[in-house]
Write an enzyme that holds these catalytic residues in place. Structure first.
Site, PDB file in Angstrom:
ATOM      1  N   MET A  30      69.375  65.815  62.411  1.00 20.03           N
ATOM      2  CA  MET A  30      68.810  64.991  61.337  1.00 20.03           C
ATOM      3  C   MET A  30      68.805  63.526  61.770  1.00 20.03           C
ATOM      4  SD  MET A  30      69.824  66.813  57.786  1.00 20.03           S
ATOM      5  CE  MET A  30      71.451  66.135  57.604  1.00 20.03           C
ATOM      6  N   GLY A  31      68.990  63.283  63.063  1.00 20.59           N
ATOM      7  CA  GLY A  31      68.895  61.920  63.576  1.00 20.59           C
ATOM      8  C   GLY A  31      70.148  61.097  63.348  1.00 20.59           C
ATOM      9  N   HIS A  37      75.665  64.442  69.288  1.00 22.31           N
ATOM     10  CA  HIS A  37      74.315  64.999  69.480  1.00 22.31           C
ATOM     11  C   HIS A  37      73.960  65.046  70.962  1.00 22.31           C
ATOM     12  CE1 HIS A  37      73.786  63.305  65.258  1.00 22.31           C
ATOM     13  NE2 HIS A  37      73.440  64.573  65.111  1.00 22.31           N
ATOM     14  N   ASP A 171      80.013  71.812  62.199  1.00 21.98           N
ATOM     15  CA  ASP A 171      79.473  72.502  61.023  1.00 21.98           C
ATOM     16  C   ASP A 171      79.647  74.005  61.238  1.00 21.98           C
ATOM     17  OD1 ASP A 171      78.144  70.189  59.503  1.00 21.98           O
ATOM     18  OD2 ASP A 171      77.418  69.937  61.540  1.00 21.98           O
ATOM     19  N   SER A 206      80.357  62.095  63.400  1.00 22.78           N
ATOM     20  CA  SER A 206      79.403  62.506  62.373  1.00 22.78           C
ATOM     21  C   SER A 206      78.546  61.297  62.001  1.00 22.78           C
ATOM     22  CB  SER A 206      80.151  62.975  61.118  1.00 22.78           C
ATOM     23  OG  SER A 206      79.286  63.007  60.000  1.00 22.78           O
ATOM     24  N   ARG A 208      77.609  60.616  59.192  1.00 16.43           N
ATOM     25  CA  ARG A 208      78.090  60.098  57.901  1.00 16.43           C
ATOM     26  C   ARG A 208      79.318  59.199  58.042  1.00 16.43           C
ATOM     27  NH1 ARG A 208      76.144  65.385  55.686  1.00 16.43           N
ATOM     28  NH2 ARG A 208      74.559  64.870  54.146  1.00 16.43           N
TER      29      ARG A 208
HETATM   30  O1  PAF Z   1      73.372  70.019  61.288  1.00 15.43           O
HETATM   31  C1  PAF Z   1      72.325  69.398  60.996  1.00 15.43           C
HETATM   32  O2  PAF Z   1      72.097  68.274  61.441  1.00 15.43           O
HETATM   33  C2  PAF Z   1      71.303  70.045  60.079  1.00 15.43           C
HETATM   34  O3  PAF Z   1      71.918  70.824  59.119  1.00 15.43           O
HETATM   35  C3  PAF Z   1      70.245  70.869  60.855  1.00 15.43           C
HETATM   36  C4  PAF Z   1      70.871  72.048  61.593  1.00 15.43           C
HETATM   37  C5  PAF Z   1      69.515  69.975  61.839  1.00 15.43           C
HETATM   38  C6  PAF Z   1      69.227  71.460  59.871  1.00 15.43           C
HETATM   39  O4  PAF Z   1      68.594  70.452  59.155  1.00 15.43           O
END
Ligand code: PAF
Length: 306
Positions: A30-31, A37, A171, A206, A208
Site C-alpha cells: 500500500m506504499g 517492503h 501481517d 510499519s 503506520r
Molecule cells: O499488507 C498490505 O500492505 C495490504 O494488506 C496488501 C496485501 C497490499 C493488500 O492491500
C-alpha cells in the site's frame, strides 16, 4: 523501472517477461515504503538467484538486478479493506519517494492503479470471503478487512499471474488468509512469507509507525519485548495458553499501550493449540494513542525465536 496505472499494460509487460523466460514475482504493497517492503523485493530476487542478491545492500540491489526475475510491485491503498471509521483517507502516501525507493531496490515494474482502475464499476460486487482464518484476532476488530484484502490480492494475482508473491510475516493472519484463498481457488502462485524487519529497538517496521508521537514511539518496543518474553516462556517448557497470554499482557501493562488481543495459534494450521508446543506463533494488537499496532513472534521448531 517502468511505472503504469493500467491493468492492460501490466498484463502486456508480464506476458512479455514470461515469453523471455523470466519468472514473475509480485510484491503487493500500500506504499509509503520502508526497509521492510524493500526486503520483500530482495526476497523476490533471491528466490530466483539464490544467495546472489544477498551480497548487496538493500539500496544497492537494483544496480545489478538479476534478469531472470521480473519484479512487479503494486502500490494501492485499497479502500475495500478499510472500515468506515478507519484511516483510509489519512493513510500515509508519498508516491515520489516510493518511486525512488522501488527503483533503487530493483523493482522492474511499479503498478500504481487508481481506485477506478481496480474497481471500475464502483464497490466490487464480487467479494472473496475466507471463513475461519479471517475470524477472530484482527478479523474481530476489523470486520470485513480480510475480505477486502483477499479480494484485492486475488485481483492482483489475476492481473500479474506471478510465479511467486511476497508478503511480510508481520501481517501473519493476512498471510494465512491469502494462503488459504490461493489454495481454495487453485491459484498456482507460490505465496512466500518474509520475516519481519525491526527497528534497532525491536519495533516492527510499519508504514503506520509514522503516526506515533515521540512519546508513544519510545514506548512502542514494549510490544516486541512482551512477545519475546512469551516466546522464551514457551521455549522454557510452559505449555499453558492462558499463562503465556497473561505473561505477555503483564509485560505491556505498565506502559501506555492498550492491548486489543494477545492470542496464540499453531503456525501451520492456524488452530488454537490446547497445549502449547514449539511450533506456535504469538500474536498481538495494541493501541498507542490513536495508532493501532500489530506484531507477532514465531516460536521456532528448533527452539529459536524468529
Ligand atoms: O499488507 C498490505 O500492505 C495490504 O494488506 C496488501 C496485501 C497490499 C493488500 O492491500
Amino acid at each position: 523501472m517502468k511505472i503504469t496505472e493500467y491493468i492492460d499494460e501490466v498484463r502486456g509487460l508480464t506476458a512479455q517477461a514470461r515469453a523471455e523466460g523470466r519468472r514473475v514475482a509480485l510484491v503487493p504493497t500500500m506504499g509509503y515504503l520502508h526497509e521492510g517492503h524493500l526486503s520483500l523485493v530482495r526476497a523476490a530476487r533471491e528466490s530466483v538467484s539464490g544467495v546472489g542478491a544477498a551480497r548487496e545492500s538493500i539500496s544497492g540491489v537494483g544496480a545489478e538486478a538479476d534478469n531472470r526475475v521480473f519484479v512487479v510491485m503494486s502500490i494501492f491503498v485499497n479502500p475495500l479493506q478499510f472500515g468506515p471509521q478507519e484511516d483510509f483517507e489519512k493513510y500515509p502516501r508519498d508516491l515520489a519517494r516510493d518511486q525512488l525507493m522501488a527503483a533503487s531496490a530493483g523493482v522492474d515494474l511499479l503498478f500504481v492503479p487508481s481506485v477506478e482502475e481496480m474497481y471500475p464499476s464502483g464497490p466490487s460486487l464480487t467479494l472473496i470471503q475466507v471463513a475461519e482464518v479471517s475470524e477472530g484476532l484482527c478479523g474481530a476488530a476489523r470486520p470485513g478487512h480480510f475480505t477486502g484484502v483477499a479480494t484485492v490480492v486475488a485481483k492482483l494475482l489475476l492481473i500479474c499471474q506471478p510465479d511467486e508473491a511476497f508478503f511480510g510475516q508481520k501481517d501473519y493472519q493476512q498471510l494465512m488468509v491469502i494462503r488459504q484463498m490461493a489454495m481454495d481457488l487453485c491459484i498456482p502462485t507460490r505465496i512466500v512469507s518474509v520475516p519481519i524487519l525491526r527497528e534497532k529497538d525491536g519495533l516492527a517496521m510499519s508504514s503506520r509507525n509514522v503516526y506515533l508521537s515521540p512519546e508513544y514511539r519510545l514506548q512502542a518496543p514494549v510490544l516486541y519485548e512482551a512477545l519475546c518474553r512469551g516466546a522464551d516462556a514457551v521455549l522454557s517448557g510452559e505449555t499453558d495458553y492462558d499463562t503465556i497470554c497473561a505473561l505477555v499482557r503483564d509485560c505491556i501493562a505498565g506502559s501506555a499501550a492498550q492491548v486489543e488481543y494477545v492470542e496464540i495459534r499453531d503456525r501451520e494450521d492456524w488452530k488454537r493449540p490446547e497445549r502449547l508446543h514449539q511450533k506456535v506463533v504469538i500474536l498481538l494488537a495494541a493501541r498507542l494513542g490513536e495508532t493501532r499496532l500489530i506484531d507477532n513472534i514465531l516460536v521456532g521448531d528448533r527452539g529459536e525465536r524468529i
